[in-house]
Design a protein around this motif. Structure first.
Motif, PDB file in Angstrom:
ATOM      1  N   PHE A  17       6.142   1.841  -3.854  1.00  0.00           N
ATOM      2  CA  PHE A  17       4.849   1.633  -3.205  1.00  0.00           C
ATOM      3  C   PHE A  17       3.649   1.890  -4.108  1.00  0.00           C
ATOM      4  N   ILE A  18       3.894   2.349  -5.332  1.00  0.00           N
ATOM      5  CA  ILE A  18       2.772   2.433  -6.271  1.00  0.00           C
ATOM      6  C   ILE A  18       2.301   1.029  -6.642  1.00  0.00           C
ATOM      7  N   TYR A  19       3.139   0.024  -6.336  1.00  0.00           N
ATOM      8  CA  TYR A  19       2.785  -1.370  -6.615  1.00  0.00           C
ATOM      9  C   TYR A  19       2.197  -2.070  -5.396  1.00  0.00           C
ATOM     10  N   ALA A  20       2.080  -1.347  -4.277  1.00  0.00           N
ATOM     11  CA  ALA A  20       1.613  -1.971  -3.033  1.00  0.00           C
ATOM     12  C   ALA A  20       0.194  -2.526  -3.163  1.00  0.00           C
ATOM     13  N   GLY A  21      -0.627  -1.866  -3.954  1.00  0.00           N
ATOM     14  CA  GLY A  21      -2.003  -2.323  -4.119  1.00  0.00           C
ATOM     15  C   GLY A  21      -2.151  -3.350  -5.223  1.00  0.00           C
ATOM     16  N   LYS A  22      -1.007  -3.810  -5.756  1.00  0.00           N
ATOM     17  CA  LYS A  22      -1.050  -4.749  -6.887  1.00  0.00           C
ATOM     18  C   LYS A  22      -0.375  -6.088  -6.550  1.00  0.00           C
ATOM     19  N   MET A  23      -0.291  -6.396  -5.275  1.00  0.00           N
ATOM     20  CA  MET A  23       0.327  -7.651  -4.866  1.00  0.00           C
ATOM     21  C   MET A  23      -0.381  -8.837  -5.515  1.00  0.00           C
ATOM     22  N   GLU A  24       0.416  -9.784  -6.029  1.00  0.00           N
ATOM     23  CA  GLU A  24      -0.086 -10.975  -6.714  1.00  0.00           C
ATOM     24  C   GLU A  24      -0.829 -10.652  -8.012  1.00  0.00           C
TER      25      GLU A  24
END
Length: 203
Positions: free
Chosen positions: A34-41
């Motif tokens: 979820f550290i990547y949740a704000g990095k979608m696309e």
């Protein structure tokens, strides 16, 4: 096999993320997806470890090379598999884990899922003194004040690269440690450090 994968984040779930690169979606298990949740696309670089066993064929991914290095070292500890290693890294505090190992803090290590007293003790036995390449700044006691200042300079960075090259050549930690103090007294290029080190090692 794969040093890293660079691509866009297409999916984030509780166990893994999916990175799209050239039309291929790579399923990558990470310590904390979820550290990547704000990095979608968004374009990201994930440092990967390709894990292959008879019944497992998987990619594990990390934000930094330091996390990846610790993961691979943890896999070499008896009693720790990929899932356990990911759990240990999920805190995001690599230095905390290194500190616990170096201080033989079993009470901290047993807090991780799947790590009992026996495994914690095995982690300490297998890893203590072998994690300098992960967080070198944790080991200031290896230098005096002048050398510690040098440690932050480019010359010492070259020395670190030379030491890694010597290890890749097959020289032991013990052999390298014997000649390192002498090498630290000078600032040279990586290539020069390697040549001088080999002169000393081959005497």
């Amino acid at each position: 096999m794969y040093e890293f994968i660079k691509g866009t984040v297409e999916f984030v779930g509780p166990e893994y993320i999916v990175i799209e690169n050239n039309g291929i979606g790579y399923q990558i298990a990470t310590p904390n997806p979820f550290i990547y949740a704000g990095k979608m696309e968004t374009m990201v670089t994930v440092f990967t470890y390709h894990y292959v066993r008879e019944d497992i064929f998987a990619l594990y991914g990390f934000e930094t090379r330091e996390e990846k290095k610790l993961f691979t070292k943890l896999l070499n500890v008896s009693g720790i598999g990929p899932k356990g290693a990911l759990a240990i890294l999920a805190s995001g505090e690599v230095q905390q884990v290194v500190t616990a190992v170096e201080n033989e803090d079993e009470s901290f290590l047993v807090k991780f899922p799947g790590v009992g007293k026996k495994t914690a003790r095995q982690m300490i036995l297998d890893l203590k003194g072998k994690l300098q390449d992960i967080v070198p700044d944790y080991f200031p006691n290896l230098f005096n004040a002048d050398q510690l200042e040098l440690h932050t300079q480019k010359g010492n960075s070259n020395l670190e690269e030379a030491i890694l090259a010597l290890k890749a050549l097959g020289y032991s930690e013990k052999e390298i440690k014997k000649i390192t103090p002498e090498l630290r007294k000078e600032q040279m290029s990586t290539d020069q450090y390697i040549k001088k080190a080999l002169q000393r090692l081959l005497k």
